[in-house]
Design a protein around this motif. Structure first.
Motif, PDB file in Angstrom:
ATOM      1  N   VAL A  82       0.842  -1.204   0.000  1.00 53.03           N
ATOM      2  CA  VAL A  82       0.000   0.000   0.000  1.00 53.03           C
ATOM      3  C   VAL A  82       0.873   1.248   0.000  1.00 53.03           C
ATOM      4  O   VAL A  82       0.606   2.208  -0.725  1.00 53.03           O
ATOM      5  CB  VAL A  82      -0.984  -0.010   1.191  1.00 53.03           C
ATOM      6  CG1 VAL A  82      -1.773   1.291   1.266  1.00 53.03           C
ATOM      7  CG2 VAL A  82      -1.934  -1.200   1.090  1.00 53.03           C
ATOM      8  N   ARG A  83       1.934   1.252   0.792  1.00 50.19           N
ATOM      9  CA  ARG A  83       2.843   2.400   0.821  1.00 50.19           C
ATOM     10  C   ARG A  83       3.426   2.674  -0.559  1.00 50.19           C
ATOM     11  O   ARG A  83       3.403   3.801  -1.053  1.00 50.19           O
ATOM     12  CB  ARG A  83       3.986   2.157   1.826  1.00 50.19           C
ATOM     13  CG  ARG A  83       4.940   3.361   1.973  1.00 50.19           C
ATOM     14  CD  ARG A  83       6.173   3.002   2.782  1.00 50.19           C
ATOM     15  NE  ARG A  83       7.085   2.155   2.032  1.00 50.19           N
ATOM     16  CZ  ARG A  83       7.946   2.609   1.107  1.00 50.19           C
ATOM     17  NH1 ARG A  83       7.999   3.879   0.806  1.00 50.19           N
ATOM     18  NH2 ARG A  83       8.738   1.763   0.476  1.00 50.19           N
ATOM     19  N   ARG A  84       3.896   1.636  -1.184  1.00 51.53           N
ATOM     20  CA  ARG A  84       4.495   1.797  -2.512  1.00 51.53           C
ATOM     21  C   ARG A  84       3.452   2.233  -3.534  1.00 51.53           C
ATOM     22  O   ARG A  84       3.738   3.052  -4.406  1.00 51.53           O
ATOM     23  CB  ARG A  84       5.200   0.506  -2.933  1.00 51.53           C
ATOM     24  CG  ARG A  84       6.430   0.204  -2.063  1.00 51.53           C
ATOM     25  CD  ARG A  84       7.056  -1.147  -2.344  1.00 51.53           C
ATOM     26  NE  ARG A  84       7.386  -1.365  -3.737  1.00 51.53           N
ATOM     27  CZ  ARG A  84       8.493  -0.931  -4.354  1.00 51.53           C
ATOM     28  NH1 ARG A  84       9.389  -0.264  -3.668  1.00 51.53           N
ATOM     29  NH2 ARG A  84       8.702  -1.181  -5.621  1.00 51.53           N
ATOM     30  N   PHE A  85       2.245   1.698  -3.436  1.00 51.01           N
ATOM     31  CA  PHE A  85       1.187   2.068  -4.377  1.00 51.01           C
ATOM     32  C   PHE A  85       0.812   3.537  -4.204  1.00 51.01           C
ATOM     33  O   PHE A  85       0.714   4.281  -5.175  1.00 51.01           O
ATOM     34  CB  PHE A  85      -0.046   1.177  -4.178  1.00 51.01           C
ATOM     35  CG  PHE A  85      -1.056   1.342  -5.276  1.00 51.01           C
ATOM     36  CD1 PHE A  85      -0.932   0.624  -6.451  1.00 51.01           C
ATOM     37  CD2 PHE A  85      -2.109   2.221  -5.144  1.00 51.01           C
ATOM     38  CE1 PHE A  85      -1.845   0.782  -7.484  1.00 51.01           C
ATOM     39  CE2 PHE A  85      -3.030   2.385  -6.169  1.00 51.01           C
ATOM     40  CZ  PHE A  85      -2.901   1.665  -7.340  1.00 51.01           C
ATOM     41  N   VAL A  86       0.615   3.963  -2.959  1.00 44.01           N
ATOM     42  CA  VAL A  86       0.226   5.346  -2.676  1.00 44.01           C
ATOM     43  C   VAL A  86       1.304   6.314  -3.153  1.00 44.01           C
ATOM     44  O   VAL A  86       0.990   7.372  -3.706  1.00 44.01           O
ATOM     45  CB  VAL A  86      -0.054   5.522  -1.163  1.00 44.01           C
ATOM     46  CG1 VAL A  86      -0.149   6.984  -0.776  1.00 44.01           C
ATOM     47  CG2 VAL A  86      -1.329   4.781  -0.774  1.00 44.01           C
ATOM     48  N   LEU A  87       2.552   5.967  -2.957  1.00 48.29           N
ATOM     49  CA  LEU A  87       3.639   6.852  -3.373  1.00 48.29           C
ATOM     50  C   LEU A  87       3.902   6.805  -4.877  1.00 48.29           C
ATOM     51  O   LEU A  87       4.652   7.619  -5.397  1.00 48.29           O
ATOM     52  CB  LEU A  87       4.921   6.507  -2.610  1.00 48.29           C
ATOM     53  CG  LEU A  87       4.895   6.860  -1.126  1.00 48.29           C
ATOM     54  CD1 LEU A  87       6.126   6.318  -0.428  1.00 48.29           C
ATOM     55  CD2 LEU A  87       4.779   8.363  -0.929  1.00 48.29           C
ATOM     56  N   GLY A  88       3.274   5.863  -5.578  1.00 48.09           N
ATOM     57  CA  GLY A  88       3.473   5.763  -7.019  1.00 48.09           C
ATOM     58  C   GLY A  88       4.740   5.019  -7.386  1.00 48.09           C
ATOM     59  O   GLY A  88       5.315   5.245  -8.457  1.00 48.09           O
ATOM     60  N   LEU A  89       5.176   4.119  -6.516  1.00 42.96           N
ATOM     61  CA  LEU A  89       6.408   3.367  -6.757  1.00 42.96           C
ATOM     62  C   LEU A  89       6.168   2.037  -7.452  1.00 42.96           C
ATOM     63  O   LEU A  89       7.115   1.301  -7.697  1.00 42.96           O
ATOM     64  CB  LEU A  89       7.137   3.142  -5.426  1.00 42.96           C
ATOM     65  CG  LEU A  89       7.529   4.411  -4.674  1.00 42.96           C
ATOM     66  CD1 LEU A  89       8.126   4.068  -3.318  1.00 42.96           C
ATOM     67  CD2 LEU A  89       8.489   5.256  -5.500  1.00 42.96           C
ATOM     68  N   LEU A  90       4.912   1.740  -7.735  1.00 42.11           N
ATOM     69  CA  LEU A  90       4.565   0.507  -8.448  1.00 42.11           C
ATOM     70  C   LEU A  90       4.023   0.862  -9.826  1.00 42.11           C
ATOM     71  O   LEU A  90       3.342   1.865  -9.999  1.00 42.11           O
ATOM     72  CB  LEU A  90       3.490  -0.279  -7.676  1.00 42.11           C
ATOM     73  CG  LEU A  90       3.875  -0.778  -6.297  1.00 42.11           C
ATOM     74  CD1 LEU A  90       2.675  -1.442  -5.645  1.00 42.11           C
ATOM     75  CD2 LEU A  90       5.033  -1.755  -6.369  1.00 42.11           C
TER      76      LEU A  90
END
Length: 137
Positions: A82-90
């Motif tokens: 979720v952290r990576r998704f929210v930050l746009g890292l995925l």
């Protein structure tokens, strides 16, 4: 040589009080996360995180239900995903998806006069994740 029982009891009590010191901070993080969620996420994901926010009506897709993340992941909150998704890292399946990449755009509703630095953003995202973890069903 044995220590008197009173000294041992006092030492144990002091140690236990020290362990409780993190609880108020955790509550503050959850409350901060709740405020961030209300400003940045609720419009699309709904006040309760069920994916039924007012802004979702014009998106053409229903935003994900955020209260079921743990249930859809074998009882484990997928914090890092979720952290990576929210930050746009995925990488997104749909590059034109409405979900902002907060690592790029910042928290525009939390900081309308300009975003805070990356360190604050990560602290805010951590608080948001703490809140999301508390609303899991």
């Amino acid at each position: 040589m044995q220590a008197p029982l009173g000294i041992v009891a006092t030492l144990c009590a002091a140690l236990l009080l020290g362990c409780n010191g993190g609880i108020p901070d955790a509550r503050a993080d959850v409350e901060s996360g709740r405020a961030i969620y209300a400003k940045e996420c609720a419009q699309c994901h709904g006040i309760n995180g069920d994916g039924a926010g007012a802004a979702s009506l014009g998106l053409g897709v229903v935003p994900p239900d955020l209260v079921g993340l743990t249930g859809r992941n074998d009882g484990v909150f997928p914090r890092e995903f979720v952290r990576r998704f929210v930050l746009g890292l995925l990488e997104k399946e749909d590059p034109d998806a409405a979900m902002p990449e907060f690592g790029t755009v910042g928290l525009q509703h939390v900081y309308p006069d300009g975003g805070a630095g990356a360190e604050v953003l990560h602290t805010d995202i951590a608080a948001l994740l703490d809140y999301l973890e508390t609303i899991q069903q």
